[in-house]
Design an enzyme around this catalytic site. Structure first.
Site, PDB file in Angstrom:
ATOM      1  N   HIS A   1      48.575  43.456  44.474  1.00  0.00           N
ATOM      2  CA  HIS A   1      49.582  44.059  43.608  1.00  0.00           C
ATOM      3  C   HIS A   1      50.987  43.831  44.169  1.00  0.00           C
ATOM      4  O   HIS A   1      51.925  43.573  43.411  1.00  0.00           O
ATOM      5  CB  HIS A   1      49.303  45.550  43.448  1.00  0.00           C
ATOM      6  CG  HIS A   1      48.007  45.843  42.775  1.00  0.00           C
ATOM      7  ND1 HIS A   1      47.514  47.123  42.618  1.00  0.00           N
ATOM      8  CD2 HIS A   1      47.083  45.035  42.212  1.00  0.00           C
ATOM      9  CE1 HIS A   1      46.356  47.074  41.992  1.00  0.00           C
ATOM     10  NE2 HIS A   1      46.069  45.812  41.747  1.00  0.00           N
TER      11      HIS A   1
ATOM     12  N   HIS B   1      34.946  35.714  42.159  1.00  0.00           N
ATOM     13  CA  HIS B   1      34.515  36.991  41.600  1.00  0.00           C
ATOM     14  C   HIS B   1      35.362  37.392  40.401  1.00  0.00           C
ATOM     15  O   HIS B   1      35.133  38.433  39.792  1.00  0.00           O
ATOM     16  CB  HIS B   1      34.561  38.083  42.666  1.00  0.00           C
ATOM     17  CG  HIS B   1      35.915  38.327  43.251  1.00  0.00           C
ATOM     18  ND1 HIS B   1      36.789  37.319  43.561  1.00  0.00           N
ATOM     19  CD2 HIS B   1      36.557  39.474  43.605  1.00  0.00           C
ATOM     20  CE1 HIS B   1      37.894  37.825  44.070  1.00  0.00           C
ATOM     21  NE2 HIS B   1      37.791  39.134  44.102  1.00  0.00           N
TER      22      HIS B   1
ATOM     23  N   SER C   1      43.309  35.739  41.208  1.00  0.00           N
ATOM     24  CA  SER C   1      42.581  34.546  41.644  1.00  0.00           C
ATOM     25  C   SER C   1      42.329  33.609  40.473  1.00  0.00           C
ATOM     26  O   SER C   1      42.443  32.380  40.597  1.00  0.00           O
ATOM     27  CB  SER C   1      41.248  34.947  42.289  1.00  0.00           C
ATOM     28  OG  SER C   1      41.447  35.666  43.476  1.00  0.00           O
TER      29      SER C   1
ATOM     30  N   ASP D   1      36.461  45.321  35.383  1.00  0.00           N
ATOM     31  CA  ASP D   1      36.912  44.379  34.360  1.00  0.00           C
ATOM     32  C   ASP D   1      36.740  42.919  34.763  1.00  0.00           C
ATOM     33  O   ASP D   1      37.122  42.022  34.011  1.00  0.00           O
ATOM     34  CB  ASP D   1      38.380  44.645  34.021  1.00  0.00           C
ATOM     35  CG  ASP D   1      39.245  44.771  35.262  1.00  0.00           C
ATOM     36  OD1 ASP D   1      39.356  43.777  35.993  1.00  0.00           O
ATOM     37  OD2 ASP D   1      39.806  45.858  35.478  1.00  0.00           O
TER      38      ASP D   1
END
Length: 416
Positions: free
Chosen positions: A30, A355, A360, A379
């Site tokens: 973040h 993932h 990413s 999510d």
């Protein structure tokens, strides 16, 4: 420009017409995405001031060589001044309790108080804040801004589709998540609400924090409407950006793609990261499989074993990020950390086993690298659907009854 503590002469400069304050929690991903957005705004609006604020613990990591580690810093055209979340040395489960419930209530209370102090300090220096931008896990910032009459916008560092799904869930439409206004989504592409809603589950608190966030957005909407800056682009999520008509969702384009191309000089990279790039330099174009499930959640020993065996079975060189690192050789490199943005922009990388955390995914899109999606929670399943079905740039791996991707399944997905 080098990092510089703010001088008295800097503080006496007359305030411009706009002063943007960006506020985020101390989570690394973040901080990185919000910092890029702040820098982009500063470049696009040179007559405005831009200030970035994160928790003291993250500020100290960003500027480790300051004589006063909590002090204000001028870096380029953005100034950095921290707030305290009550855990200035970082949240330590061994000291503060293994359950994250010990973090959020204190962070909200202390953060609200100390951020008000930051705003007042800036006003006293002739630099009053005129607009605030905050991230999802610090929804309490909206209340601080509202109390001072400052317009505030949420920076949603996830896809618009995820925002629209959460919005419907928190407004009593859990059974209608697949209705019109959203791109077609299978049930297994929706966030794992059932697990997240169960008290005691690992991610239960995340759902509670998001519930508070959407309640705060409703409060803002009653007053003067709410702007949500979404880390996406129209071509990928045109319908989702318009799926919540009462809110103004604005695509700000993937912030991970905003930085200039990586420089060839590697002198500033940590040793392990530099070694990764040098190893990639020896491989043919699009030949390497890069695999990483992030640094926040650990994977099971069985999953790590299946991952290594599956990558070995591909017969292709691979770069694997795994806890502990070590191992590998001419055809394989296993590390604990790498500079992922540099890796995904390297011409030797031809596939990314991920993932599906959104940052990413965006970095992979920016690098033009196809993906094998292995979503793990919340999510990430929705992001995997965007990768496979909306963008058409990857395939989702199937998992067994234990949630593990087998070596055979990985071989099937990676094969090209």
């Amino acid at each position: 420009m080098a990092d510089q503590p703010m001088s008295n002469s800097s503080r006496r400069v007359a305030a411009p017409c706009q002063h943007f304050l960006f506020v985020t929690d101390p989570m690394q991903s973040h901080v990185a995405s919000t910092r890029r957005l702040a820098e982009r705004v500063a470049a696009a609006a040179p007559n405005a001031r831009v200030t970035f604020s994160t928790a003291v613990s993250a500020h100290r990591v960003m500027f480790p060589h300051l004589k006063s580690p909590d002090g204000e810093v001028l870096h380029g055209v953005v100034s950095y001044i921290p707030y305290s979340d009550g855990f200035d040395a970082g949240f330590n489960p061994e000291l503060h309790g293994a359950n994250a419930d010990a973090y959020w209530p204190r962070a909200r209370a202390v953060g609200s108080e100390t951020l008000r102090d930051v705003v007042e300090r800036l006003t006293g220096r002739g630099r009053p804040v005129t607009r605030v931008v905050y991230t999802a896990l610090v929804g309490w910032v909206a209340g601080v801004a509202r109390a001072r009459g400052m317009p505030a916008a949420l920076f949603w560092a996830k896809p618009a589709t995820v925002f629209a799904v959460y919005h419907r869930y928190f407004h009593g439409h859990a059974a209608e998540l697949l209705l019109s206004g959203l791109p077609p989504l299978r049930r297994d592409a929706l966030p794992s609400f059932a697990s997240m809603a169960s008290p005691g589950k690992r991610h239960h608190l995340t759902l509670a924090v998001l519930r508070d966030l959407f309640a705060a957005l409703d409060d803002d909407d009653e007053d003067h409407g709410t702007v949500v800056l979404v880390d996406t682009f129209d071509e990928l999520e045109r319908d989702a950006l318009r799926a919540v008509p009462r809110l103004d969702l604005v695509a700000v384009s993937p912030v991970a793609a905003w930085d200039e191309p990586p420089r060839r000089g590697l002198l500033l990279l940590p040793g392990e990261a530099k070694a990764c790039i040098e190893w990639l330099d020896t491989k043919p174009a699009r030949s390497v499989v890069y695999a990483s499930f992030g640094s926040v959640l650990s994977v099971s020993k069985r999953q790590e074993e299946e991952m290594r065996r599956g990558l070995d079975a591909t017969g292709r060189p691979y770069l694997l990020v795994a806890h502990g690192g070590g191992g590998g050789g001419e055809r394989a490199m296993v590390v604990e950390w790498c500079d992922q943005r540099r890796v995904l922009s390297h011409p030797a990388v031809g596939c990314f086993v991920t993932h599906c955390r959104w940052d990413s995914t965006v970095e992979s899109l920016a690098g033009g690298v196809p993906m094998v999606a292995v979503p793990r929670w919340a999510d990430q399943t929705t992001v995997a659907a965007l990768v496979e079905e909306s963008a058409g740039v990857g395939v989702r791996a199937r998992v067994d009854g234990e949630g593990v991707v087998s070596r055979g399944e990985l071989l099937r997905c990676v094969g090209w």
